[in-house]
Scaffold this active site. Structure first.
Site: not given
Length: 712
Positions: A353, A545, A549
């Site tokens: 990410d 995080d 996600d």
């Protein structure tokens, strides 16, 4: 005098209850030894034989079930060894085999249990209650308040319109379960609360942290009539909203459901040692049968199987994996299951990410553009002095940048904040205006919009009627990001991918800076899941995080959550949780996984080599059953000592430096970094500044105390 029960007895009792076979075998072996010392060998033999055969029958039932399920294990060798030693009268050897079997299984279970921490429930972040307005309707949302004073009575709101709205409904709300809220209901969301359901904003404006949902660090401003997503965090102003979807249909609930589905679809790991079960078992039976046929003594078969008991296989891998997990924990990496280390050792693709993972997740000052005779420190110092009277989320970043340069904040004689536009303050007779370009242009001449790179926004500053300059903010890439990716390439990771909800231009800028090989931009949570599933080089490791996600962390072969500031859902979905705010720990996890598997395989082969040597000697008649059982303990000891090397780093480094620590809240945000309001009071994100959402005329003003005074 009453003697208190030692606390040490409680853990011992728990261990006995958790591993009854180990406790029962130790008790039975002690009883057999007592019987032998008491001169009752027959009773001792019968007792030991009955116990050993009972354990063998128990193991045989489990073995049969696994065989019917298509799983071949090494328990069949242990069952045969127990039965054969009982039949030839080597009951002590049979008890030792049982003890080694029980101990190996318990050790494997303990290794997995130690690493699996009780994290908070996946649903912890799901809003449970909502503040519903009694008799509320959509018409209620038309109240714009008017000019007023935002102070303590407004619960920290930064617009008088919102303050009046919140104040007019005091005592007119009821707390209800979020599941009982219907479409069309009017809700009050107080400062710092999570938006409970999807809806539209009724208040004039509001600032929301959507970082846990969409992956963009910059705060998002919403105007009346714009949609709100459940799971986003309200800013410092109380807002009113109208519900457009029930609990089960809201954004956060859909993400949670996707996490559950992905988690249930993940296949369990197979024990590493079971891969060697069939050839090792076949070799043991062959050597035992050869010794029996050549010598004509059936005891030879039992003696071979005694030294062939698979304890090195059962114990080596669990001890090595336990050592690897302990090593990882010391490095700030929690591995939930032992099998995850094996997957980490074979990672070929690493996906990341962007916000809060590859970047710090908080806007930071990257430059000061000055105009005229103003210096950088002067522009930044005056801007920070004005921002101390602002409740805007970017104000903290401006003030932090000023503190870093050692600048002192000036006290204002008066200060007024204009919601969503900026702040105006007076210092020694000079008016300082900070905010959007159109807002500053109303009070200062010569405002020139700054040219911005992808992912940047600008905060404009006017002083005494003149344009002083602009503060350029950006969510910078982590200092350890490039180093981490380079280390992953050294460890055999051939493909690195960014999966982000950001605009393509912003994503490509960060990817080029970090050295990623592939970019997938403007991804919603389901898009990330499909992207990971479609990656050709397996296994795939995903690092993230935010709540957005969580689904992709669950569906990846190995999910790694940045747990220091990451979301609960991400931590629950992941196989690995990094408890430090340090991306390089992802490479550390891969390195530890590779070393752990390497040590485990070395230990297994050491055990196999020593066992084969003992089997050959036993087949030739040189190793009696009891001597073989004791020799097998030496093999176990050598195997365990070697496996414990996984606790150390060896020649491998445990990862690179921690790098710069994240200094703020985790980031996230909405697809399309250049969207309206994503730059908050800045000019926009990803290119030239977007026009401000309206001019300052008619903006609701509120006088505020400086933040230092509010916090005191």
């Amino acid at each position: 005098m009453i003697i208190p029960t030692p606390r040490l007895r409680r853990p011992a009792l728990k261990l006995m209850l958790r591993y009854p076979l180990v406790a029962g075998t130790l008790a039975a072996l002690l009883a057999v030894i007592v019987l032998l010392l008491s001169g009752q060998p027959v009773v001792a033999q019968v007792s030991a034989s009955i116990y050993a055969l009972a354990v063998a029958a128990y193991l045989a039932v489990g073995m049969a079930r696994r065989l019917m399920g298509g799983q071949w294990g090494i328990d069949i060798l242990a069952v045969t060894a127990i039965v054969s030693t009982v039949l030839v009268g080597e009951f002590i050897a049979s008890m030792i085999i049982v003890l080694m079997m029980a101990g190996g299984t318990a050790l494997e279970d303990y290794a997995a249990g130690r690493a699996k921490k009780e994290l908070t429930s996946l649903l912890e972040r799901v809003p449970q209650t909502a503040h519903r307005e009694r008799g509320g309707s959509s018409a209620a949302g038309t109240d714009t308040g008017g000019t007023g004073t935002a102070g303590p009575s407004a619960a920290g709101t930064d617009t008088a319109g919102t303050a009046n709205t919140a104040g007019s409904t005091d005592g007119q709300h009821e707390d209800v379960a979020a599941t009982d809220v219907g479409i069309g209901d009017i809700l009050l969301v107080r400062p710092g609360e999570v938006v409970p359901l999807d809806g539209i904003l009724l208040s004039d404006s509001g600032t929301f942290d959507e970082s846990s949902l969409t992956g963009e660090s910059l705060p998002v401003e919403r105007a009346a009539g714009e949609p709100l997503m459940s799971g986003s965090l309200n800013g410092e102003a109380a807002v009113r909203m109208q519900v457009t979807a029930r609990m089960e249909d809201s954004q956060y609930s859909r993400i949670v459901a996707l996490v559950k589905e992905a988690s249930e679809s993940k296949a369990p790991m197979v024990r590493l040692a079971d891969r060697y079960a069939i050839p090792f078992t076949a070799l043991a039976y062959t050597l035992g049968a050869a010794g029996w046929i050549i010598s004509g003594d059936p005891a030879r078969f039992a003696e071979v199987l005694v030294v062939a008991t698979p304890c090195p296989l059962l114990i080596a891998a669990p001890v090595a994996f336990l050592g690897g997990m302990s090593r990882a924990a010391r490095s700030g990496v929690i591995v939930k299951y032992a099998g995850v280390l094996e997957q980490l050792s074979r990672i070929k693709t690493a996906a990341f990410d962007k916000t809060g993972t590859l970047t710090y997740g908080r806007p930071a000052l990257v430059g000061v553009r000055t105009s005229g005779a103003f210096t950088e420190d002067e522009v930044l110092g005056l801007a920070a002095s004005a921002e101390q009277y602002s409740s805007h989320v970017l104000a903290a970043s401006v003030m932090d940048a000023a503190r870093t340069r050692g600048l002192v904040f000036e006290p204002a004689t008066e200060a007024t904040e204009f919601a969503t536009h900026g702040v105006r303050a007076r210092f020694d007779g000079r008016d300082v205006v900070v905010g959007k370009p159109n807002f500053v242009a109303e009070s200062a001449a010569g405002v020139v919009e700054a040219e911005l790179a992808s992912g940047e926004l600008a905060i404009y500053v006017g002083v005494a009627g003149k344009f002083a300059g602009a503060l350029v903010m950006s969510d910078p890439i982590r200092g350890e990001a490039r180093r981490t990716l380079a280390e992953l390439r050294e460890l055999g990771v051939t493909q690195t991918v960014m999966l982000t909800g950001d605009a393509l231009a912003t994503a490509e800028h960060i990817a080029a800076e970090a050295g990623l090989t592939d970019v997938r931009a403007e991804c919603l949570p389901p898009d990330k899941v499909e992207a990971v599933r479609s990656l050709p080089l397996r296994p795939v490791m995903m690092v993230g995080d935010g709540v957005n996600d969580a689904p992709v962390l669950a569906v990846a072969d190995v999910g790694i959550a940045m747990g220091a500031r990451g979301s609960t859902a991400a931590g629950e979905s992941a196989d690995v949780v990094i408890i430090l705010d340090d991306l390089s720990k992802a490479a550390t996890a891969v390195r530890i996984g590779q070393r752990t598997v390497r040590v485990a395989l070395q230990s297994i082969w050491i055990g196999i080599a020593l066992s084969v040597a003992l089997m050959v000697a036993a087949a030739a008649g040189y190793v009696p059953a009891i001597a073989g059982a004791l020799s097998q303990e030496l093999v176990d000891l050598a195997t365990i000592l070697n496996a414990l090397r996984a606790l150390s780093a060896g020649k491998d480094t445990a990862g690179t430096g921690a790098g710069r620590k994240g200094a703020g809240r985790k980031g996230a945000g909405r697809k399309g970094a250049g969207r309206k309001g994503s730059g908050a009071r800045g000019a926009g994100v990803g290119g030239p500044g977007l026009p401000a959402a309206g001019r300052a005329t008619g903006a609701v003003a509120g006088s505020r105390l400086p933040r230092s005074a509010e916090q005191s």
